[in-house]
Design an enzyme around this catalytic site. Sequence first.
Site, mmCIF file in Angstrom:
data_model
loop_
_atom_site.group_PDB
_atom_site.id
_atom_site.type_symbol
_atom_site.label_atom_id
_atom_site.label_comp_id
_atom_site.label_asym_id
_atom_site.label_seq_id
_atom_site.Cartn_x
_atom_site.Cartn_y
_atom_site.Cartn_z
ATOM 1 C CG ASN A 37 23.397 15.697 32.391
ATOM 2 O OD1 ASN A 37 23.282 14.890 33.313
ATOM 3 N ND2 ASN A 37 22.408 16.011 31.582
ATOM 4 C CB CYS B 121 15.838 4.249 31.575
ATOM 5 S SG CYS B 121 16.005 5.605 30.452
ATOM 6 N NE ARG C 117 19.262 6.961 27.617
ATOM 7 C CZ ARG C 117 19.309 7.657 28.754
ATOM 8 N NH1 ARG C 117 18.331 7.580 29.601
ATOM 9 N NH2 ARG C 117 20.347 8.412 29.041
ATOM 10 C CB ILE D 250 26.010 1.461 25.106
ATOM 11 C CG1 ILE D 250 25.921 -0.063 25.249
ATOM 12 C CG2 ILE D 250 25.349 2.160 26.271
ATOM 13 C CD1 ILE D 250 26.818 -0.604 26.315
ATOM 14 C CG ASP E 98 17.980 16.449 29.271
ATOM 15 O OD1 ASP E 98 19.198 16.533 29.520
ATOM 16 O OD2 ASP E 98 17.451 15.418 28.823
ATOM 17 C CB ILE F 215 16.804 13.120 21.730
ATOM 18 C CG1 ILE F 215 17.069 14.511 21.152
ATOM 19 C CG2 ILE F 215 18.072 12.498 22.330
ATOM 20 C CD1 ILE F 215 18.162 14.567 20.095
HETATM 21 C C1 EPZ Z 1 23.057 12.593 27.990
HETATM 22 O O1 EPZ Z 1 22.612 11.246 27.992
HETATM 23 C C2 EPZ Z 1 22.422 13.236 29.213
HETATM 24 N N1 EPZ Z 1 22.888 12.548 30.408
HETATM 25 C C3 EPZ Z 1 20.901 13.140 29.100
HETATM 26 O O2 EPZ Z 1 20.348 13.819 30.226
HETATM 27 C C4 EPZ Z 1 20.462 13.855 27.825
HETATM 28 O O3 EPZ Z 1 19.066 13.734 27.680
HETATM 29 C C5 EPZ Z 1 21.177 13.223 26.620
HETATM 30 O O4 EPZ Z 1 22.603 13.280 26.812
HETATM 31 C C6 EPZ Z 1 20.843 13.941 25.322
HETATM 32 O O5 EPZ Z 1 21.212 15.278 25.421
HETATM 33 C C7 EPZ Z 1 24.123 12.815 30.883
HETATM 34 O O6 EPZ Z 1 24.870 13.609 30.317
HETATM 35 C C8 EPZ Z 1 24.545 12.081 32.119
HETATM 36 P P1 EPZ Z 1 23.066 10.389 24.163
HETATM 37 P P2 EPZ Z 1 23.288 10.172 26.982
HETATM 38 O O7 EPZ Z 1 24.095 9.320 24.107
HETATM 39 O O8 EPZ Z 1 24.727 10.488 26.807
HETATM 40 C C9 EPZ Z 1 21.178 7.294 21.143
HETATM 41 C C10 EPZ Z 1 18.949 14.106 32.072
HETATM 42 O O9 EPZ Z 1 17.719 14.176 32.219
HETATM 43 N N2 EPZ Z 1 22.388 6.496 21.363
HETATM 44 O O10 EPZ Z 1 23.431 11.770 23.724
HETATM 45 O O11 EPZ Z 1 22.913 8.835 27.451
HETATM 46 C C11 EPZ Z 1 20.296 7.407 22.378
HETATM 47 O O12 EPZ Z 1 19.439 6.301 22.481
HETATM 48 C C12 EPZ Z 1 19.544 13.068 31.141
HETATM 49 O O13 EPZ Z 1 19.778 14.853 32.654
HETATM 50 C C13 EPZ Z 1 22.618 5.400 20.536
HETATM 51 O O14 EPZ Z 1 21.817 5.087 19.648
HETATM 52 O O15 EPZ Z 1 22.501 10.491 25.655
HETATM 53 C C14 EPZ Z 1 19.543 8.683 22.101
HETATM 54 O O16 EPZ Z 1 18.492 8.403 21.199
HETATM 55 C C15 EPZ Z 1 18.472 12.224 30.477
HETATM 56 N N3 EPZ Z 1 23.740 4.660 20.728
HETATM 57 C C16 EPZ Z 1 20.566 9.560 21.382
HETATM 58 O O17 EPZ Z 1 21.568 8.659 20.878
HETATM 59 C C17 EPZ Z 1 24.659 4.971 21.698
HETATM 60 O O18 EPZ Z 1 25.692 4.279 21.800
HETATM 61 C C18 EPZ Z 1 21.258 10.578 22.292
HETATM 62 O O19 EPZ Z 1 21.755 9.884 23.405
HETATM 63 C C19 EPZ Z 1 24.408 6.089 22.522
HETATM 64 C C20 EPZ Z 1 23.266 6.840 22.343
#
Ligand code: EPZ
Length: 420
Positions: free
Chosen positions: A25, A118, A123, A125, A307, A329
């Site tokens: 990550n 997924c 997920r 954005i 994670d 989360i």
């Molecule tokens: C990162 O994902 C990691 N991946 C994930 O690891 C990790 O679980 C996650 O952060 C949380 O720590 C990488 O760094 C490549 P978020 P990311 O945006 O960035 C919501 C693994 O197993 N959200 O921090 O996609 C989202 O749905 C993976 O290594 C919105 O609502 O996670 C979630 O509920 C899995 N709108 C929360 O925020 C957005 O625009 C946190 O997601 C973006 C996210």
Amino acid sequence: MEKIKILGNHSFQLKGKIKISGSKNAVLPAITASLLTKEKIRLKNIPLVKDVFTILTLMKELGGDYNLKKNSLSVQVKKIRSYEASYELVRAMRASILVLGPLLARYGKAVVALPGGCAIGSRPIDLHIHGLEKLGASISLEHGYIKAEAKKLHGTEITFEKKSVGATENLIMAACLAQGETVLKNCSLEPEVPNLCELLVKMGAKIEGVGREIIRIQGVKELGGATHQIIPDRIEAGTFLLAGALTHGEIVLTHTLPNHLDTIIEKLRFSGAKIEKLNNHSLKVTGTPELRPQDITTSPYPGFPTDMQAQFIVLMTQAYGTSIITETIFDRRFSHINELLRLGANIDVYGDKAIVKGKTLLSGAETIATDLRASASLVLAGLIANGKTIINDAEHLDRGYEKIEEKLKALGAHIERINE
Ligand code: EPZ
């Protein structure tokens, strides 16, 4: 389809020493940051995991070149050939969204497939899109693609309504080349974010507040090349610490950063495991057969990482008592539980809570992996389940764990890839 076979038993113990690999990550945003300059970026301590090869395929499609030798990578985007991250690649790896900010910042254009949901949740954005629009991008969603354009990005103040690692990373990268100052508030504190900022600063970015919730970025005209060390993978380290506790074995982890693991170490100690910091880069875990139940609630760093939730549920099946695991989360990150029930675990799910009752002796069974960390939890369960456990769709494991079978075999596990 990849399959893994594990021969486990109730008194199995992992013993030995393993080297922790670089962070998946951390390396993914570091690679997409190379889009911000025409110079070469050199990265050390690269984990040879599937997601790295996926993002490098995407970089090639965009016009980048790279050279990967053992765990060192150089990547350079002299001239862009395409602005598009295809659905096929984004579907394979959601982190492809991390090209959006850099493409917009350097080229003023990006076409990125919507990641969709997924196995762990919906997920969205929206935080990425709203932030980039505030920087001056015009973004439309057409036929499953994000089409983004910006003559020039302009600095502004953005407060994330919730902590998002990816949105924080995308906006930091975009702001580095925006005109004027950008202030980002409620930034994620996961160690992968400061690791990215340190690379960007080496490239010439002007960033204040690295590692804090408020980050100030003064846009610059252009960025240059840099050489950078990727931090160790804290989730791989947490997974192996937990494996030592689960099998009441004894494992020494090297090339890790204990201060990235505080809440994981604390919870494992409360469960009864002994964890010693041998030096700034090594830890030793010694398990105990008398595991105590622990309640955990996942939360953004420095809280207990989502994670590690699936892995911790397996540990709690072996604790004497009831544990409540709350996942805050992601909205659907319990898919591993149905598979653990097949191994004999006693777990009930109520909304965002999993109630785990132990100690239950597990028995080997055929299972199916649904996502990266779910597959890790099945491997852990297979080690202590009596008999043979088969994990189908084991390619999920390869996305984020480098040579996990080799590392586990070196610790005494009976684990192999099969083509049955
Ligand atoms: C990162 O994902 C990691 N991946 C994930 O690891 C990790 O679980 C996650 O952060 C949380 O720590 C990488 O760094 C490549 P978020 P990311 O945006 O960035 C919501 C693994 O197993 N959200 O921090 O996609 C989202 O749905 C993976 O290594 C919105 O609502 O996670 C979630 O509920 C899995 N709108 C929360 O925020 C957005 O625009 C946190 O997601 C973006 C996210």
